[in-house]
Design a protein around this motif. Sequence first.
Motif, short mmCIF file in Angstrom:
data_model
loop_
_atom_site.label_atom_id
_atom_site.label_comp_id
_atom_site.label_asym_id
_atom_site.label_seq_id
_atom_site.Cartn_x
_atom_site.Cartn_y
_atom_site.Cartn_z
N GLY A 37 -29.63 -77.93 18.51
CA GLY A 37 -28.59 -76.90 18.63
C GLY A 37 -27.27 -77.48 19.08
O GLY A 37 -26.21 -77.10 18.59
N ALA A 38 -27.30 -78.42 20.04
CA ALA A 38 -26.07 -79.05 20.50
C ALA A 38 -25.44 -79.87 19.39
O ALA A 38 -24.22 -79.88 19.21
CB ALA A 38 -26.35 -79.94 21.72
N ASP A 69 -29.54 -73.18 29.34
CA ASP A 69 -29.74 -72.84 27.94
C ASP A 69 -31.19 -72.48 27.63
O ASP A 69 -31.45 -71.72 26.71
CB ASP A 69 -29.32 -74.03 27.05
N ARG A 97 -23.68 -77.50 17.02
CA ARG A 97 -22.40 -76.97 17.53
C ARG A 97 -21.29 -78.00 17.46
O ARG A 97 -20.13 -77.68 17.23
CB ARG A 97 -22.58 -76.50 18.97
N SER A 98 -21.64 -79.30 17.68
CA SER A 98 -20.60 -80.33 17.69
C SER A 98 -20.25 -80.81 16.30
O SER A 98 -19.23 -81.44 16.08
CB SER A 98 -21.08 -81.52 18.53
N ALA A 115 -20.40 -78.53 28.56
CA ALA A 115 -21.19 -77.88 27.51
C ALA A 115 -22.52 -78.58 27.26
O ALA A 115 -23.22 -78.25 26.32
CB ALA A 115 -20.38 -77.85 26.20
#
Length: 794
Positions: free
Chosen positions: A785-786, A763, A789-790, A739
């Motif tokens: 953004g990562a 991405d 999400r995490s 991911a």
Amino acid sequence: MRLRTLLALVFAAGALLLTAAATTLVSQFVAARVQIRAEAHIAELAEHLRQIIDANIAERLGDMAVLSAVARTNATRPEAQRAWVDALRESFPAYAWIGFADRSGTVVASTGGMLEGESVAARPWFQRGIEAPAVIDVHDAKLLAKRLPALPYGEPWRFIDVAMPLRDASGDRIGVVGGHLSITWMREMSRAAIAKALRREPSVEVLILAGDGTVILGPGDQAGRRIDAVLPALPALTTGAELASARGTWPDGGDYFTGASRGRPSIDQPTLPWTVLVRQPVEVAKAISDPIINRLMLGGVAFTLLFALLGWSAAERLAHPLRALAKAASGIDTSTGDARLPKPRGYREIAELTDALTSLLARLGERDQALALANVDLERRVSDRTAELADACDRAEAAQARAEAGERAKSDFLATMSHEVRTPLNAIVGFGDLLRDDPTLTPSQQRCVDQMRVGCEVLTTVVNDILDYARIEADGVALEAAPFSPRALVEETVALVAGTAERKGLDLRWDSDAGTDQPLIGDKTRLRQVLLNLVNNAVKFTQRGSVTVALTQTPSPDGVALRVAVRDTGIGIPVDAQARLFTRFAQADSSTTRRFGGTGLGLAIAKGLIETMGGTMGLDSRDGAGSTFWFDVVLPRAATDAPALERSILAAPPHAVAADGAQRAHLLLVEDGAINREIAQMVLEAMGYRVSVACNGQEAVALVRAQAYDLVLMDVEMPVMDGITATRSIRGLDGALGAVPIIAMTAHVLPEQVRALRAAGADDHVGKPFDRTHLRAVIERNLAGAAGRSRPAA
């Protein structure tokens, strides 16, 4: 043997053969028709039973639609929703459970309060029902198995699920309403439908299979078993047919006519993927056709005997005049060209036959000659026409091949030119930017570096304009529709040009009306392209003073009227030159290209994009007094929370410039070119990132497997393993490794090339030559953004 005896025997034999053949053909036809009718009847019965099942499922989906509607209007609170589901279950006890779940999958109201407060987000009925109306095939109970009363004989609870999205007043999905139907209800419903058919057709048997081949209802004790054998008519269903019939042998060894009908669920009409099989023993149909065939055979034998007797009696009467005709014919002199058969005494028909034969012989001779001539002429004309058609076909195929080859060559040339020009430009721009930051440069050296950077920007603009115009000329423009913030769009664009304006000493700023920033639906990328072109032109043609970007949003019946104006204090444009400014390959005067560069395509492309969106573009200017370029476009409103994520990402704190080195983002740079790899590494490290490098895709995949990176910058054209293959390989890794954010940093910038990169798993995309400000903005956006999400949900 006498003629009458021979003629009688021939007539009798011919009659016998014809009668036998006719009887056989009729018998086969009757048998085939009976079989076709039996198969059609069985197939219609299977279709009727399946339609009953589909109708019941449609009614249950209707129940869910009613609950969805009342949850949006009358029953917005859990207490009211629980009252509705309890009332529905009381009126239709086949529901084992009905419940409402919010968007996160938490049950907020249900029959008897079961599962309230628990999460059903992992259940298929919720996952599919949040998107569209859904029907889930037979499955074992998971959450309710221990909460529902035990079934007789220890049978496990099995359900069929129906679900419907819950929507708020604006149409957004806010949850799911679903119902669990007992498999016992489906069996009873199917058994009731089958009972009606069995009363009319006692010889038929019905078998109902679930989507995985498990028997839902069938003869004997087959319910619950899975049939792995290939049954008649099923292969036709696997090819896409909804209805099929066939004759074949079943696993029990019996020969049956089989009709099969299978439900074909779709997004618009979900239903159960069940297969209804109806079979009838072949002996039942044969019992209908055999008596008919037997009667036909007996009638044929009787007709043959009668015909033989009639032939025997007619032979004697025909023999005498025929013998006379033969005797007269044998006396004709064959050497006489105009010889005619004499008219014998006897039946008038014999005389007519003689005359007819004589006339026929003459006409046949004439027709043979005419036919021979016609055949010669026809063969010649066909040959000529065939040659003409073949020549025309060859010319058309050659022209098509040349046209297709030209289009392919054009596309290949554009892609190759873009890649080959951008790749060295990347090194020139990158090293030029680093050199410009060197404090030891003299003013003269600094000016040389600035002039080199301006030349690179002009060349990049030329390449971009040519490629954009070629794409518009060839394929047109496909606009995207996604929510975006107009203010964020203007702010980002101004930030991209801020460095150039600062180097020229210009005051670059943007103004917005005092109203609320309304999120809109439109093609943000194309709008940014248009605005960036206008701002770049303003900065390029302004030597001193300021450039101002003004944003105005006005409500309209169709959404929001968006107006963006770019004002500068530059050279201005004469009135007589304004008319041709938006045409391709045209600028205000011929010296403009020599002085400022460019192709004269930018404004033509921008105007074409705005008009494609249904808007208008224009300018207000006077020679020497600056210019104002503006465009108006009406865009629909988006949901109020649509741009929130965009703003949060833009405002996310940088990852690479933390106070201690331990917090710096660790990037993996994948680049095969030594020069481009060196400049990219130097630029990234100057930004404060930790950088590891890989020379090809294979090395990149190995490094990602070995340790975790915050982000990967991936080139495309590389030896050993290209960037697209490497991206797919990384996306195939397990867990967080697969991911990791991947940004394609490449000279491939054509739309179809960017789509291929995103389809492979990238991405984002940064084209070469890259701008340091833009590169950093893209990296920070994807890192933010990562991180989002995490981050665990609150």
